[in-house]
Design an enzyme around this catalytic site. Structure first.
Site, PDB file in Angstrom:
ATOM      1  N   ASP A  75      44.923  45.997  34.214  1.00 23.63           N
ATOM      2  CA  ASP A  75      44.614  46.605  35.667  1.00 23.63           C
ATOM      3  C   ASP A  75      42.949  45.658  35.532  1.00 23.63           C
ATOM      4  O   ASP A  75      41.988  45.961  35.398  1.00 23.63           O
ATOM      5  CB  ASP A  75      44.406  48.370  35.017  1.00 23.63           C
ATOM      6  CG  ASP A  75      43.759  48.668  36.391  1.00 23.63           C
ATOM      7  OD1 ASP A  75      43.328  48.384  37.467  1.00 23.63           O
ATOM      8  OD2 ASP A  75      43.588  49.792  36.666  1.00 23.63           O
ATOM      9  N   VAL A  76      42.907  45.182  37.077  1.00 24.72           N
ATOM     10  CA  VAL A  76      41.769  44.304  37.127  1.00 24.72           C
ATOM     11  C   VAL A  76      40.428  45.427  37.042  1.00 24.72           C
ATOM     12  O   VAL A  76      39.192  45.347  37.296  1.00 24.72           O
ATOM     13  CB  VAL A  76      41.267  43.636  38.032  1.00 24.72           C
ATOM     14  CG1 VAL A  76      43.142  42.432  37.848  1.00 24.72           C
ATOM     15  CG2 VAL A  76      41.875  44.170  39.174  1.00 24.72           C
ATOM     16  N   TYR A 172      40.319  47.110  53.279  1.00 24.29           N
ATOM     17  CA  TYR A 172      40.714  45.624  52.727  1.00 24.29           C
ATOM     18  C   TYR A 172      40.114  45.105  53.486  1.00 24.29           C
ATOM     19  O   TYR A 172      39.556  44.054  52.761  1.00 24.29           O
ATOM     20  CB  TYR A 172      41.835  46.143  53.308  1.00 24.29           C
ATOM     21  CG  TYR A 172      42.909  44.630  52.608  1.00 24.29           C
ATOM     22  CD1 TYR A 172      43.078  44.480  51.972  1.00 24.29           C
ATOM     23  CD2 TYR A 172      42.641  43.640  54.313  1.00 24.29           C
ATOM     24  CE1 TYR A 172      43.603  43.018  51.628  1.00 24.29           C
ATOM     25  CE2 TYR A 172      43.354  42.728  53.894  1.00 24.29           C
ATOM     26  CZ  TYR A 172      43.851  41.669  52.492  1.00 24.29           C
ATOM     27  OH  TYR A 172      44.369  40.481  52.015  1.00 24.29           O
TER      28      TYR A 172
END
Length: 265
Positions: A75-76, A172
Site C-alpha cells: 500500500d503506497v 485526482y
C-alpha cells in the site's frame, strides 16, 4: 582523424542487469509498462495492494521474457510498506535502477460533494504521498549508486481542466498537477548526483480507470482529442523505454505527454 562511433541505439535501450520497480503493479497500463521493462532486460518488481494479480503478471513476464519478476504486496500510502518494498527489491536483485510510480486512485464527484477522507485524503495519499515515499526510498539507493531513473505516471489532468460535462475528479487532477511539480523539484535536486526524474502524462487511455467513466463522457473526451480516439496501453511503451534507459541520459524534469494531441487544443 577518425570520428568517434556513437553507441548503437539498442545498447542505449538495454536494461540488462538493472532492476525496475513498478507501483500500481497490475492492470492494463501496468502490464504494458512492466512488459516494456522486461523486454529491455530488466528484472521487474510489481507492487500493489492486491498481490494475486501482481503475481500473475510476474509469472507471465518470466515466461514470456525469460528474466526475473517479483510481486510484493504494497500500500503506497503506508510508509512502512514502501520501505519494505524497496528493501525487498534491493536485497533480492542487488540494486534499484528504475522506479515507475503508477499507483493511482480517484474519486468522481462535484467538488462541493467530495468527502474529506475517502474522496480527498485517500486520493492524495496514494497519488502524491505514495509517489513521494517511493521516490524518497528508491532515490536514497539510487543516489548511493550514482545512477537511477524515476518515472512518475502523471496525467493530462495535471496540465488542463475539465468542464463538468466531461467529468469532475478534482482530487485526482490536483494530485497529478502536484505530481508534476514533485517531478520537477526532485529532478532539480538530484540532477548533479546522477538520478533523473521525469513524468509521463497520458491522455484518455482505453484502460484502467477510464473503463469506469460513463460512455457519454468518454465520447465527449474523444471529440476533444485531435486524433479522435483514446490511446492504447501499448502506446506508452516507447515513452517508458526512452525515460527508463540511457537513451534519455540528458533528460530530467521533463513531462512527456502521450495524449493524441488532447492538450494542444
Amino acid at each position: 582523424m577518425a570520428t568517434e562511433r556513437l553507441p548503437r541505439l539498442a545498447s542505449l535501450l538495454d536494461l540488462g542487469g538493472r532492476t525496475a520497480i513498478v507501483t500500481g503493479g497490475h492492470g492494463e497500463l501496468a502490464a504494458a509498462i512492466a512488459e516494456t521493462l522486461a523486454d529491455l532486460g530488466a528484472s521487474v518488481v510489481l507492487a500493489a495492494r492486491k498481490l494475486e494479480p501482481c503475481e500473475e503478471l510476474a509469472h507471465r513476464l518470466e515466461a514470456e521474457y525469460g528474466g526475473r519478476a517479483l510481486a510484493v504486496a504494497t500500500d503506497v500510502g503506508r510508509e512502512e510498506d514502501v520501505q519494505r518494498l524497496v528493501g525487498v527489491a534491493a536485497s533480492e536483485f542487488g540494486s534499484v535502477d528504475v522506479l515507475v510510480n503508477g499507483a493511482a486512485t480517484y474519486w468522481a464527484a462535484a467538488p462541493e460533494e467530495i468527502p474529506t477522507d475517502r474522496g480527498w485524503r485517500r486520493v492524495l495519499d496514494v497519488n502524491l504521498t505514495g509517489a513521494f515515499l517511493a521516490c524518497r526510498e528508491a532515490g536514497r539507493l539510487m543516489l548511493a549508486q550514482g545512477r537511477g531513473s524515476i518515472i512518475n505516471l502523471a496525467s493530462t489532468g495535471g496540465l488542463m481542466s475539465f468542464l463538468p460535462e466531461v467529468g469532475a475528479t478534482i482530487s485526482y487532477t490536483t494530485s497529478k498537477g502536484a505530481l508534476i511539480s514533485l517531478t520537477r523539484d526532485l529532478a532539480a535536486q538530484w540532477a548533479e548526483r546522477g538520478v533523473r526524474v521525469n513524468a509521463i502524462a497520458p491522455g484518455s487511455m482505453a484502460a484502467g480507470m477510464t473503463h469506469t467513466i460513463p460512455d457519454a463522457q468518454q465520447r465527449l473526451m474523444v471529440e476533444r482529442i485531435p486524433m479522435r480516439r483514446q490511446g492504447r496501453p501499448d502506446e506508452l511503451r516507447g515513452a517508458v523505454a526512452y525515460l527508463a534507459s540511457d537513451a534519455s541520459s540528458y533528460t530530467t524534469g521533463a513531462v512527456l505527454v502521450v495524449d493524441g494531441g488532447q492538450t494542444i487544443v
